[in-house]
Design an enzyme around this catalytic site. Structure first.
Site, PDB file in Angstrom:
ATOM      1  N   CYS A 254      27.715 -64.046  66.601  1.00 46.74           N
ATOM      2  CA  CYS A 254      28.596 -65.178  66.309  1.00 46.74           C
ATOM      3  C   CYS A 254      28.741 -65.359  64.793  1.00 46.74           C
ATOM      4  O   CYS A 254      27.726 -65.496  64.097  1.00 46.74           O
ATOM      5  CB  CYS A 254      28.011 -66.445  66.939  1.00 46.74           C
ATOM      6  SG  CYS A 254      28.900 -67.941  66.480  1.00 46.74           S
TER       7      CYS A 254
ATOM      8  N   CYS B 132      27.099 -68.972  63.832  1.00 44.74           N
ATOM      9  CA  CYS B 132      25.661 -69.273  63.826  1.00 44.74           C
ATOM     10  C   CYS B 132      24.767 -68.036  63.894  1.00 44.74           C
ATOM     11  O   CYS B 132      23.549 -68.149  63.755  1.00 44.74           O
ATOM     12  CB  CYS B 132      25.315 -70.211  64.986  1.00 44.74           C
ATOM     13  SG  CYS B 132      25.213 -69.368  66.591  1.00 44.74           S
TER      14      CYS B 132
ATOM     15  N   CYS C 261      30.126 -68.070  72.093  1.00 45.92           N
ATOM     16  CA  CYS C 261      28.736 -68.016  71.655  1.00 45.92           C
ATOM     17  C   CYS C 261      27.921 -68.929  72.551  1.00 45.92           C
ATOM     18  O   CYS C 261      28.221 -70.132  72.656  1.00 45.92           O
ATOM     19  CB  CYS C 261      28.612 -68.455  70.200  1.00 45.92           C
ATOM     20  SG  CYS C 261      26.888 -68.618  69.668  1.00 45.92           S
TER      21      CYS C 261
ATOM     22  N   CYS D  55      25.991 -71.813  69.971  1.00 41.92           N
ATOM     23  CA  CYS D  55      26.607 -72.945  69.249  1.00 41.92           C
ATOM     24  C   CYS D  55      27.909 -73.423  69.887  1.00 41.92           C
ATOM     25  O   CYS D  55      28.501 -74.406  69.446  1.00 41.92           O
ATOM     26  CB  CYS D  55      26.848 -72.587  67.784  1.00 41.92           C
ATOM     27  SG  CYS D  55      28.235 -71.449  67.522  1.00 41.92           S
TER      28      CYS D  55
ATOM     29  N   ASP E  92      31.973 -43.281  51.042  1.00 41.49           N
ATOM     30  CA  ASP E  92      30.925 -43.230  52.068  1.00 41.49           C
ATOM     31  C   ASP E  92      31.564 -42.808  53.397  1.00 41.49           C
ATOM     32  O   ASP E  92      32.433 -43.499  53.920  1.00 41.49           O
ATOM     33  CB  ASP E  92      30.304 -44.626  52.177  1.00 41.49           C
ATOM     34  CG  ASP E  92      29.175 -44.710  53.194  1.00 41.49           C
ATOM     35  OD1 ASP E  92      29.046 -43.792  54.022  1.00 41.49           O
ATOM     36  OD2 ASP E  92      28.442 -45.700  53.165  1.00 41.49           O
TER      37      ASP E  92
END
Length: 412
Positions: A201, A204, A217, A220, A338
């Protein structure tokens, strides 16, 4: 500019003129479009130039990890029904390139601007957009881009209290979290094939639950908002529940999603979905993407894929096996140096396709394909790959600078 008042000061006019001259010199020297260097020179001479150029325009900003250039093109095409449009159609999406684009649109009413994710908050501050389209956020250029949650936070802070109407993808939790700070959001169910950057999430840090197409979520209560626009198969559903058929020359589910978001954007300016979608049919290719070109007596379809989410969408639209596939990967500055992201791509989706590998980082890609148990040949260049490929049309998938190299070589 549109309207009667001229927002440009004498200094700004000198900056625009100098920028155009430098851009023209750059083009004449064969160094690309010149839009970036021209914009840099203009901004050096007048640091407030972007804000001045945007002053009398209705500005639409488009930002995302994938699909910015195509969606910008679709919106610009559809919005042409409402008045003249200026756009950074070639994808120069940082402040210098955006400044160049706006400097070229003296009679425009609307500006449809693609913006690099990292610059969105600053460009929004300078241009006071009427509308901002947020499509998706996923990992990209790992060596220089912020982690996705940080980018979402940057958007969230930068757009807090914005007067713009924000058109946002309800299916991407990072986008929803970023857009939720804006007072005026229109949610679009545009879908999300790549989910690996949204398992926790953003609000949170809890674990995201994903039953079916929904998400929330469990800790929360942060959850998917109810969309007012949606992509449903080959149709766009508008807020009244009417279904409008999507007819595109561009392939794949991702482009239907881009069309749905674009229809929601132009509706803000009074262009009805039917008119918008009809106009979008005109778009055949975007900066060479999706073009089919003839090279060495073969048809090659050129596809751009820059990161794991983009490769996943691209695999879903290529012709079925045994269509030959050429993969090309570079790791230059514009790509990100990368290449560890190659390990995030599910190459088993290419099983059954004869695969040919080219590009600066062909050996990195070869190792990855070996581990994915794919049959492939490493080639010196695209010419050799085309010679070795079995008959029929060839799908060519490349990341950013590899795609530019290919276009130069195959004459597109």
């Amino acid at each position: 500019m549109a309207g009667n008042s001229d927002p440009l000061t004498p200094r700004a006019k000198i900056a625009v003129t100098a920028g155009k001259a430098v851009a023209a010199a750059s083009r004449a020297a064969g160094r690309g479009s010149g839009s970036v260097i021209g914009g840099r020179v203009a901004l050096k001479l007048d640091p407030d130039l972007l804000a001045r150029l945007a002053q009398n325009l209705d500005v639409i900003l488009v930002s995302a990890t994938n699909g910015k250039t195509t969606t910008t093109r679709l919106i610009a095409e559809a919005l042409g029904a409402a008045g003249p449009v200026v756009s950074n159609a070639l994808g120069a999406n940082m402040p210098a390139g955006i400044t160049s684009a706006l400097a070229g649109g003296s009679d425009a009413k609307y500006a449809v601007i693609e913006v690099d994710e990292k610059y969105l908050a600053g460009v929004a501050r300078d241009t006071s957009p009427k509308c901002i389209a947020l499509l998706n956020l996923s990992r990209d250029q790992l060596d220089r881009a912020a982690e996705t949650r940080m980018l979402a936070e940057n958007w969230r802070e930068g757009l807090a209290g914005s007067k713009a109407v924000v058109i946002a993808n309800a299916d991407d939790p990072l986008v929803v979290w970023a857009a939720s700070s804006s007072p005026n959001v229109i949610w679009v169910a545009a879908g999300q094939m790549w989910k690996d950057d949204a398992w926790s999430c953003p609000s949170c840090g809890g674990v995201m639950q994903r039953p079916g197409d929904d998400w929330f979520c469990g800790e929360c209560g942060f959850r998917r908002p109810t969309p007012s626009w949606a992509l449903s198969g080959d149709h766009v559903l508008d807020p009244h529940g009417s279904a409008w058929p999507i007819h595109l020359q561009l392939p794949g589910r991702a482009n239907k999603a881009n069309a749905a978001s674009s229809a929601a954007v132009v509706a803000v300016f009074g262009v009805p979905p039917q008119v918008a979608l009809e106009r979008m049919y005109q778009v055949q290719a975007v900066a060479g993407r999706y073009d089919v070109v003839q090279f060495m007596q073969r048809d090659l379809r050129l596809l751009l894929a820059k990161n794991p989410a983009g490769w996943l969408e691209t695999f879903s639209l290529i012709d079925p096996p045994p269509t030959p596939v050429i993969l090309s990967v570079n790791a230059r500055g514009a790509d990100g140096t990368d290449t560890s992201w190659l390990w995030d791509v599910d190459y088993t989706r290419l099983t059954g396709h004869p695969i040919f590998v080219v590009g600066d980082r062909k050996l990195d890609l070869a190792v990855r394909l070996e581990v994915a148990n794919q049959h492939f040949q490493v080639c010196e260049n695209v010419d050799q790959a085309v010679q070795l490929a079995p008959p029929g049309r060839i799908e060519v998938i490349a990341n950013y600078t590899a795609f530019q190299d290919l276009r130069r070589r195959v004459g597109n």
